[in-house]
Design an enzyme around this catalytic site. Structure first.
Site, short mmCIF file in Angstrom:
data_model
loop_
_atom_site.label_atom_id
_atom_site.label_comp_id
_atom_site.label_asym_id
_atom_site.label_seq_id
_atom_site.Cartn_x
_atom_site.Cartn_y
_atom_site.Cartn_z
N ARG A 118 0.82 -1.22 0.00
CA ARG A 118 0.00 0.00 0.00
C ARG A 118 0.85 1.27 0.00
O ARG A 118 0.33 2.36 -0.27
CB ARG A 118 -0.95 -0.01 1.20
CG ARG A 118 -2.18 -0.87 0.99
CD ARG A 118 -3.10 -0.81 2.18
NE ARG A 118 -2.62 -1.66 3.27
CZ ARG A 118 -3.18 -1.72 4.48
NH1 ARG A 118 -4.23 -0.96 4.77
NH2 ARG A 118 -2.70 -2.52 5.40
N LYS A 175 8.89 -1.06 3.18
CA LYS A 175 8.00 -0.23 4.01
C LYS A 175 8.66 0.29 5.28
O LYS A 175 8.61 1.50 5.56
CB LYS A 175 6.73 -0.99 4.38
CG LYS A 175 5.78 -0.13 5.21
CD LYS A 175 4.45 -0.78 5.48
CE LYS A 175 4.51 -1.78 6.59
NZ LYS A 175 3.16 -2.16 7.09
N ASP A 182 6.46 -0.97 11.90
CA ASP A 182 5.87 0.22 11.25
C ASP A 182 5.11 1.07 12.27
O ASP A 182 4.17 1.77 11.92
CB ASP A 182 4.96 -0.18 10.10
CG ASP A 182 3.78 -1.05 10.53
OD1 ASP A 182 3.66 -1.35 11.74
OD2 ASP A 182 2.96 -1.43 9.66
N ASN A 234 0.80 2.27 7.08
CA ASN A 234 0.60 1.35 5.97
C ASN A 234 0.56 2.02 4.61
O ASN A 234 0.62 1.34 3.59
CB ASN A 234 -0.70 0.56 6.18
CG ASN A 234 -0.60 -0.39 7.35
OD1 ASN A 234 0.36 -1.14 7.46
ND2 ASN A 234 -1.57 -0.35 8.24
N TYR A 241 34.09 32.54 -3.10
CA TYR A 241 34.22 31.10 -2.95
C TYR A 241 35.55 30.79 -2.28
O TYR A 241 36.62 31.13 -2.83
CB TYR A 241 34.14 30.38 -4.30
CG TYR A 241 34.49 28.92 -4.21
CD1 TYR A 241 33.60 28.02 -3.63
CD2 TYR A 241 35.71 28.43 -4.66
CE1 TYR A 241 33.91 26.67 -3.51
CE2 TYR A 241 36.04 27.09 -4.56
CZ TYR A 241 35.13 26.21 -3.97
OH TYR A 241 35.44 24.88 -3.86
N TYR A 271 40.91 23.91 -8.26
CA TYR A 271 40.78 22.71 -9.07
C TYR A 271 41.41 22.92 -10.44
O TYR A 271 41.06 23.87 -11.15
CB TYR A 271 39.28 22.38 -9.21
CG TYR A 271 38.96 21.09 -9.92
CD1 TYR A 271 39.62 19.90 -9.61
CD2 TYR A 271 37.97 21.06 -10.90
CE1 TYR A 271 39.31 18.72 -10.25
CE2 TYR A 271 37.64 19.87 -11.55
CZ TYR A 271 38.31 18.71 -11.22
OH TYR A 271 38.00 17.54 -11.87
#
Length: 454
Positions: free
Chosen positions: A15, A22, A102, A227, A365, A386
């Site tokens: 469900r 679940k 649950d 559920n 930055y 970089y």
């Protein structure tokens, strides 16, 4: 007397209409089954056994050493699920508590009260019940004149009088361990679903003249099982309310609790103020007198005293005392922000340390960098970390001043007290106390614009 727990976590949860198993659906950032096991761990239990089926490996990965696991190869009902623990528990004396994976809102206080009631009453089985405002669809708990449980009647089988009963079975139980597994051998699957139901153990024990008791949960909300997605959202709402109220009772000001999201493992000290739209998660700690928000996301951070973080995202980092962050700043993982640092609007910090009294006020930055004390980083400054393959370190030592729109091409060191002129691109170390200028010489061509217009 020894106590054990069996967590029922083998159902697929169709469900939910989800690829995710679940009981792994999160409520306030933590999987439902982890909520259940975390509460059980706070009790004095000798062992926790989780019955797994669909998604067994993922549940085991989530719970790790918090539980032992038994696989239910076929999902043939709750009674059949508990039977899977027989090899571990069958010959043990003591009490076993059975909880569904649950039911994330169950608390250790209620579970402990259930165990205490079971022992005090000398019962062989005790049902956790709740009063439901609308009991439609739930099994009704029918008591006898002595207030003991006579039977559990499913909604579809209840008489008109029984349907007026508002005490429902929550699906959480305590059992005498030996009698539980003896009774499970006698449970039949002679029903429409062809399944073995755990509540049938109650009927078997009752027919044996064993004492069956019930303990009523303080609230119905605590006992709900999830559920589908609707119930999941309700559980989220109730858990959020519980968490926020606990913080407020401990001295935290939450301006708008309905629009503030705080996960259960977050620690907040007294006199912190949290404005609307904040998300605090993943083990974050916030020290006293800080101000958070509005609209701020903090994950897995230590935030010091008297710090202000507004409209910003801060993750996996340490933030010192009396720090100012934002609005609209982004502090990325592995950053270390010292005391009395200012990180202003549209500044991004990544894997960098900034020591006491340094400032990066706007539109910069700073990544893969070590910034000393009392450093001023001007608007538009970039640590060029970089090269397309590797990241490199920028060092800016104490009392340095970085002019606006500077590019610091790593690896590079700016010495103590050094100045970098605005608009410079620096690719060599700058000595202490030096002024570094790295920009093209300005040339003015008189009347050139006028000639272009002609």
């Amino acid at each position: 007397m020894s106590k054990y727990a069996v967590v029922l976590a083998a159902g697929q949860g169709t469900r939910m209409k989800s690829k995710l198993y679940k009981v792994l659906h999160p409520v306030m950032g933590k999987p439902m089954v982890q909520h259940v096991v975390d509460q059980l761990k706070k009790l004095e239990l000798k062992e926790i056994i989780t019955i797994v089926g669909f998604g067994a490996d993922k549940v085991q990965d989530q719970l790790g050493n918090d539980s032992r696991f038994v696989i239910q190869e076929e999902q043939l009902g709750t009674g059949h699920a508990v039977m899977q623990a027989e090899a571990i528990l069958e010959d043990k004396d003591g009490t076993t508590i059975v909880v569904c994976g649950d039911t994330p809102l169950l608390t250790k206080e209620t579970l402990q009260a259930l165990l205490d009631h079971h022992q005090k009453e000398g019962a062989k089985a005790t049902i956790l019940t709740a009063k439901a405002q609308d009991p439609t669809g739930y099994g009704r708990v029918i008591r006898d004149e002595a207030n003991d449980v006579e039977r559990i009647v499913e909604h579809k089988d209840a008489s008109s009088d029984e349907l007026t009963v508002d005490e429902i079975n929550t699906g959480t139980y305590c059992f005498d361990n030996r009698l539980l597994f003896e009774s499970l051998k006698n449970v039949s699957n002679d029903n429409a679903q062809g399944e073995y139901y755990l509540p049938d153990v109650i009927h078997i024990l009752r027919n044996q003249k064993q004492k069956i008791s019930a303990f009523q949960s303080p609230t119905f909300d605590e006992t709900i099982g999830v559920n589908d997605r609707v119930a999941l959202s309700e559980a989220e709402r109730m858990m959020k309310k519980r968490i926020n109220q606990a913080h407020m009772r401990n001295g935290v000001t939450i301006i708008d609790p309905d629009h503030t999201y705080i996960e259960p493992d977050v620690t907040i000290e007294q006199d912190v103020t949290i404005y609307p739209g904040c998300v605090l998660s993943n083990g974050t700690t916030i020290k006293a007198d800080s101000i958070i928000g509005p609209h701020t996301e903090i994950s897995n951070c230590n935030v010091g005293m008297e710090t202000v973080i507004r409209q910003s995202v801060v993750k996996d980092s340490y933030i010192g005392n009396r720090v100012q962050i934002g609005p609209f700043a982004h502090v990325r993982p592995d950053s270390n922000i010292g005391d009395e640092v200012k990180i202003g609007n549209f500044v991004e910090i990544k894997k960098a340390s900034l020591e006491t009294n340094s400032k990066v006020s706007h539109l910069s930055y700073i990544g893969d960098a070590e910034v000393g004390k009392r450093v001023n980083v001007g608007c538009g400054t970039i640590t060029v970390n970089y090269d397309g393959k590797n990241k490199h370190l920028t060092k800016i030592e104490d009392d340095a001043f970085i002019g606006c729109n500077s590019n610091l091409i790593a690896p590079v060191t700016i010495g103590k007290g050094a100045y970098v002129a605005a608009g410079s691109t620096i690719n060599e170390d700058v000595p202490n106390d030096a002024l570094s200028i790295a920009r093209a010489r300005q040339i003015n061509k008189e009347d050139y614009a006028k000639r272009m217009k002609k």
